[in-house]
Write a protein that holds these residues in place. Structure first.
Motif, mmCIF file in Angstrom:
data_model
loop_
_atom_site.group_PDB
_atom_site.id
_atom_site.type_symbol
_atom_site.label_atom_id
_atom_site.label_comp_id
_atom_site.label_asym_id
_atom_site.label_seq_id
_atom_site.Cartn_x
_atom_site.Cartn_y
_atom_site.Cartn_z
ATOM 1 N N ASP A 13 0.470 0.613 -3.397
ATOM 2 C CA ASP A 13 0.400 1.787 -2.754
ATOM 3 C C ASP A 13 -1.137 2.123 -2.506
ATOM 4 O O ASP A 13 -1.507 3.125 -2.420
ATOM 5 C CB ASP A 13 1.019 3.091 -3.140
ATOM 6 C CG ASP A 13 0.547 3.386 -4.603
ATOM 7 O OD1 ASP A 13 -0.321 2.704 -5.086
ATOM 8 O OD2 ASP A 13 1.095 4.442 -5.155
ATOM 9 N N SER A 14 -1.826 1.094 -2.530
ATOM 10 C CA SER A 14 -3.488 1.362 -2.470
ATOM 11 C C SER A 14 -3.992 1.471 -1.156
ATOM 12 O O SER A 14 -4.487 2.421 -0.784
ATOM 13 C CB SER A 14 -4.051 -0.171 -2.643
ATOM 14 O OG SER A 14 -3.725 -1.103 -1.775
ATOM 15 N N HIS A 15 -2.858 1.480 -0.044
ATOM 16 C CA HIS A 15 -3.105 1.932 1.265
ATOM 17 C C HIS A 15 -3.244 3.362 1.598
ATOM 18 O O HIS A 15 -3.841 3.921 2.315
ATOM 19 C CB HIS A 15 -2.117 1.325 2.380
ATOM 20 C CG HIS A 15 -0.616 1.615 1.884
ATOM 21 N ND1 HIS A 15 -0.075 1.091 0.976
ATOM 22 C CD2 HIS A 15 0.277 2.536 2.436
ATOM 23 C CE1 HIS A 15 1.355 1.541 0.729
ATOM 24 N NE2 HIS A 15 1.429 2.515 1.698
ATOM 25 N N LEU A 16 -2.536 4.332 0.645
ATOM 26 C CA LEU A 16 -2.580 5.371 0.540
ATOM 27 C C LEU A 16 -3.885 6.123 0.389
ATOM 28 O O LEU A 16 -4.098 7.309 0.988
ATOM 29 C CB LEU A 16 -1.535 6.123 -0.470
ATOM 30 C CG LEU A 16 -0.074 5.672 -0.037
ATOM 31 C CD1 LEU A 16 0.931 6.168 -1.233
ATOM 32 C CD2 LEU A 16 0.520 6.062 1.164
ATOM 33 N N GLU A 17 -4.629 5.665 -0.332
ATOM 34 C CA GLU A 17 -6.007 6.121 -0.505
ATOM 35 C C GLU A 17 -6.802 6.212 0.637
ATOM 36 O O GLU A 17 -7.552 7.067 0.831
ATOM 37 C CB GLU A 17 -6.659 5.286 -1.717
ATOM 38 C CG GLU A 17 -6.331 5.302 -2.905
ATOM 39 C CD GLU A 17 -6.910 4.380 -3.843
ATOM 40 O OE1 GLU A 17 -7.993 3.698 -3.570
ATOM 41 O OE2 GLU A 17 -6.204 4.111 -5.022
ATOM 42 N N LEU A 18 -6.600 5.345 1.916
ATOM 43 C CA LEU A 18 -7.084 5.113 2.838
ATOM 44 C C LEU A 18 -6.443 5.902 3.908
ATOM 45 O O LEU A 18 -6.965 5.790 5.134
ATOM 46 C CB LEU A 18 -7.423 3.626 3.332
ATOM 47 C CG LEU A 18 -7.903 2.714 2.362
ATOM 48 C CD1 LEU A 18 -7.857 1.419 2.624
ATOM 49 C CD2 LEU A 18 -9.367 3.361 2.248
ATOM 50 N N LEU A 19 -5.492 6.213 3.717
ATOM 51 C CA LEU A 19 -4.715 7.025 4.869
ATOM 52 C C LEU A 19 -5.143 8.465 5.139
ATOM 53 O O LEU A 19 -5.436 9.273 4.470
ATOM 54 C CB LEU A 19 -2.918 7.384 4.213
ATOM 55 C CG LEU A 19 -2.264 8.056 5.256
ATOM 56 C CD1 LEU A 19 -1.802 6.856 6.395
ATOM 57 C CD2 LEU A 19 -0.864 8.427 4.476
ATOM 58 N N PRO A 20 -5.352 8.586 6.545
ATOM 59 C CA PRO A 20 -6.297 10.031 6.986
ATOM 60 C C PRO A 20 -5.311 11.209 6.423
ATOM 61 O O PRO A 20 -3.888 10.969 6.599
ATOM 62 C CB PRO A 20 -6.511 9.691 8.387
ATOM 63 C CG PRO A 20 -6.241 8.338 8.736
ATOM 64 C CD PRO A 20 -5.530 7.639 7.544
ATOM 65 N N PRO A 21 -5.830 12.372 6.560
ATOM 66 C CA PRO A 21 -5.132 13.451 6.193
ATOM 67 C C PRO A 21 -4.087 13.793 7.444
ATOM 68 O O PRO A 21 -4.577 13.514 8.591
ATOM 69 C CB PRO A 21 -5.988 14.596 6.174
ATOM 70 C CG PRO A 21 -7.419 13.887 5.952
ATOM 71 C CD PRO A 21 -7.200 12.443 6.385
ATOM 72 N N ASN A 22 -3.071 14.466 7.035
ATOM 73 C CA ASN A 22 -2.086 14.789 8.365
ATOM 74 C C ASN A 22 -1.515 13.390 9.029
ATOM 75 O O ASN A 22 -0.963 13.883 10.017
ATOM 76 C CB ASN A 22 -2.485 15.759 9.360
ATOM 77 C CG ASN A 22 -3.292 16.874 8.530
ATOM 78 O OD1 ASN A 22 -2.878 17.465 7.701
ATOM 79 N ND2 ASN A 22 -4.450 17.507 9.028
ATOM 80 N N ASP A 49 1.626 10.649 8.604
ATOM 81 C CA ASP A 49 2.933 10.563 7.776
ATOM 82 C C ASP A 49 3.238 8.980 8.001
ATOM 83 O O ASP A 49 3.642 8.814 9.385
ATOM 84 C CB ASP A 49 3.834 11.505 8.347
ATOM 85 C CG ASP A 49 5.233 11.447 7.495
ATOM 86 O OD1 ASP A 49 5.320 10.633 6.766
ATOM 87 O OD2 ASP A 49 6.155 11.917 8.208
ATOM 88 N N LEU A 50 3.287 8.334 7.109
ATOM 89 C CA LEU A 50 3.997 6.792 7.468
ATOM 90 C C LEU A 50 5.399 6.679 7.576
ATOM 91 O O LEU A 50 5.664 5.569 8.148
ATOM 92 C CB LEU A 50 3.324 5.975 6.204
ATOM 93 C CG LEU A 50 2.129 5.689 5.757
ATOM 94 C CD1 LEU A 50 1.776 4.820 4.595
ATOM 95 C CD2 LEU A 50 1.241 5.139 7.150
#
Length: 166
Positions: free
Chosen positions: A75-84, A86-87
């Motif tokens: 889940d390293s991609h979650l650190e780069l996910l912009p706020p708000n 939803d994947l």
């Protein structure tokens, strides 16, 4: 053949070879010591940005891999996910996947261009040493004036008027 009492000729080949073996050594041979820190600062700066771009490239590469592998433990991609974002939303997922791919390409391209730039800088270091060695014994006098005067010359037993430049 050079007589024993003659000065040693300053060799551009030797300067280029020295700079090829160790950047800055040709400049030292040419007694241009002030250029050596500039050369190493250039190599250091380019090297730093190669590492910086490579780090971000690897981050984006791993994040893209983690996003697309289907494994919930990666889940390293979650650190780069912009706020708000939803994947679980197909639109956000697709846009995020595209963004990671583009960022990965961007940082890889910059890294590769900087590697090419490093080789170009290395070549410029060698060229600089060679050109400086060619100009090492170049005589530059303090008097760089241009002087012209009217003059008469005899050509085929006739006087010709013109200018004498020196």
């Amino acid at each position: 053949e050079i007589p024993d009492n003659a000065e040693e000729i300053h060799s551009p080949k030797k300067a280029a070879l020295y700079s090829t073996l160790l950047p800055g050594l040709g400049q030292a041979y040419n007694k241009k010591y002030w250029k050596i820190p500039i050369i190493y600062a250039g190599f250091g700066t380019i090297g730093y940005f190669i590492g910086w771009n490579n780090g971000y490239y690897n981050t984006m590469k791993v994040a893209y891999s983690d996003l697309t592998d289907g494994n919930p433990d990666t889940d390293s991609h979650l650190e780069l996910l912009p706020p708000n974002w939803d994947l679980d939303d197909p639109s956000d997922y697709s846009e995020f996947k595209t963004a990671l791919s583009k960022q990965q390409d961007y940082f890889r391209r910059n890294r590769d261009l900087l590697v090419i730039g490093m080789f170009a800088f290395y070549g410029l270091n060698i060229i600089d040493a060679s050109v400086d060695a060619h100009l090492f014994d170049f005589d530059i006098t303090e008097d760089l004036t241009f002087n012209w005067q009217p003059a008469m010359k005899s050509v085929d037993d006739q006087l010709v008027y013109g200018f004498n430049c020196s």
